[in-house]
Design an enzyme around this catalytic site. Structure first.
Site, short mmCIF file in Angstrom:
data_model
loop_
_atom_site.label_atom_id
_atom_site.label_comp_id
_atom_site.label_asym_id
_atom_site.label_seq_id
_atom_site.Cartn_x
_atom_site.Cartn_y
_atom_site.Cartn_z
N SER A 245 0.81 -1.23 0.00
CA SER A 245 0.00 0.00 0.00
C SER A 245 0.84 1.27 0.00
O SER A 245 1.93 1.31 0.60
CB SER A 245 -0.86 -0.03 1.26
OG SER A 245 -1.36 1.25 1.56
N GLU B 230 0.27 3.62 1.79
CA GLU B 230 0.38 4.06 3.19
C GLU B 230 1.76 3.73 3.75
O GLU B 230 2.16 4.28 4.78
CB GLU B 230 -0.71 3.41 4.04
CG GLU B 230 -2.10 3.93 3.77
CD GLU B 230 -2.35 5.36 4.25
OE1 GLU B 230 -1.88 5.71 5.34
OE2 GLU B 230 -3.00 6.13 3.51
N TYR C 261 -1.47 0.47 10.60
CA TYR C 261 -1.78 -0.19 9.32
C TYR C 261 -0.57 -0.10 8.39
O TYR C 261 -0.14 -1.11 7.80
CB TYR C 261 -3.00 0.47 8.67
CG TYR C 261 -3.24 0.05 7.25
CD1 TYR C 261 -3.82 -1.17 6.95
CD2 TYR C 261 -2.87 0.88 6.18
CE1 TYR C 261 -4.03 -1.57 5.64
CE2 TYR C 261 -3.08 0.49 4.86
CZ TYR C 261 -3.66 -0.72 4.60
OH TYR C 261 -3.86 -1.12 3.30
#
Ligand code: GDP
Length: 330
Positions: free
Chosen positions: A131, A133, A155
């Site tokens: 991801s 992120e 996360y």
């Protein structure tokens, strides 16, 4: 490929990406299997309705033996690990469960695939859903496969673990393991906790007079948003390459939450949306990621991939789908 008809196993089959990927693989002639978690999972019916040809296996990313059984029973050529606790805001309050599923779950999958592959470690190809992120406090703009990772949430930290473990299994065991660093990707099937879907659903409800206020967090945040249907194509392309690799998948454009509100409200004929929108600190996050914008040059050059749906098309598609659903009383 071990059989005439290629076979794929997908974790996270009940999610947005799992459903689009399953549809795409079925259309390509694959036999598709999915891992589904929990007794009486409320999303099982959705999978059975949208992709009835998918064969479901009970399994949980935190339970290695269940994954080994799913692999033994499905005998896949390709494994797509899309399952995760995936909502960033939730991950601060649930850091342990996020780490168990989103980080250690990847190790469980890699081990299960390695054991299943037997003497030929590349016999079962593996895709890990990494991801944007992971870039968090972005050390470079735009971000590519070489950018230093600096996650900003539990996360993001968990996804970094999964990403590096995937690379490590590729390098240690010669597995055909790929990591797709996907920037935000959305669709009418996106969960309502994510900002695009929250906005599309609220705008549709406001237009129909069913809702009068939309309570939001940080309107200045920006994201590189693409269409999930385009992004699952990139996952598949990665597993068709001679070797595993890491690829950034993104549009290369960013838009703010304000622009998202502009496009969505304008689409239903509301130009002054400020009277419907209120900001509330409960939707603000302990830490925000910096400017996330992806450089997908490698994917474009090596995979021949590029996004097809624009930001405006994506947002209006989502508002139209929510309008249709609300009108139908869903
Ligand atoms: P993420 O990129 O995976 O965290 O995807 P989200 O869709 O959850 O959030 C995207 C951005 O929208 C973040 O920077 C949020 O802070 C911002 N945002 C602003 N208001 C909201 C809101 O009401 N809900 C959510 N989920 N995000 C919001």
């Amino acid at each position: 490929m071990s059989t005439a008809r290629p076979t794929a196993l997908i974790t996270g089959i009940t999610g947005q990406d799992g459903l689009y990927l399953a549809e795409m693989l079925l259309a390509k002639g694959y036999e598709v299997h999915g891992v589904i978690r929990g007794q009486n999972n409320p999303r099982r019916a959705l999978v059975e309705t949208l992709v009835p040809d998918v064969r479901l296996h009970n399994g949980d990313l935190t339970d290695l033996s269940s994954l080994m059984r799913a692999l033994r029973d499905s005998q896949p050529d390709e494994v797509y690990n899309l399952g995760a606790v995936s909502f960033v805001a939730y991950s601060w309050e649930n850091a342990f469960i996020t780490s168990d599923v989103t980080a250690i779950g990847v190790l469980n999958m890699l081990e299960a695939v390695r054991l299943q592959a037997g003497d030929d470690p590349s016999a079962v190809r593996f895709y890990q859903a990494s991801s944007s992120e992971m870039f968090g406090k972005a050390q470079q703009v735009p971000q590519n496969e070489q950018t230093l990772l600096w996650p900003r949430s539990p996360y993001g930290v968990s996804k970094v673990y999964g990403h590096h473990m995937t690379i490590n299994y590729r390098e240690s065991y010669g597995m055909h393991a790929s990591s797709g660093i996907l920037f935000n990707h959305e669709s009418p099937r996106r969960g309502e906790e994510f900002v695009t879907r929250k906005v599309s659903k609220a705008v549709a409800a406001i237009k129909l007079g069913q809702q009068h206020e939309l309570v939001m967090g940080n309107l200045d945040a920006r994201r590189d948003w693409g269409f999930a249907g385009d992004y699952v194509e990139a996952m598949w392309l990665m597993l068709q390459q001679p070797e595993g690799g890491d690829y950034v998948i993104s549009t290369g454009e960013t838009h703010s939450i304000e622009e998202l509100l502009d496009v969505a409200f304008n689409h239903v004929g509301i130009t002054d949306w400020s009277r419907y929108v209120r900001q509330d600190p409960s939707f603000m996050r302990p830490a925000e990621v910096d400017l996330l914008i992806g450089d997908s040059t490698k994917a474009r050059e090596v995979l021949g991939w590029k996004p097809k749906i624009t930001f405006e098309e994506l947002v209006t598609m989502m508002v139209d789908a929510d309008l249709a659903a609300l009108k139908a009383g869903w």
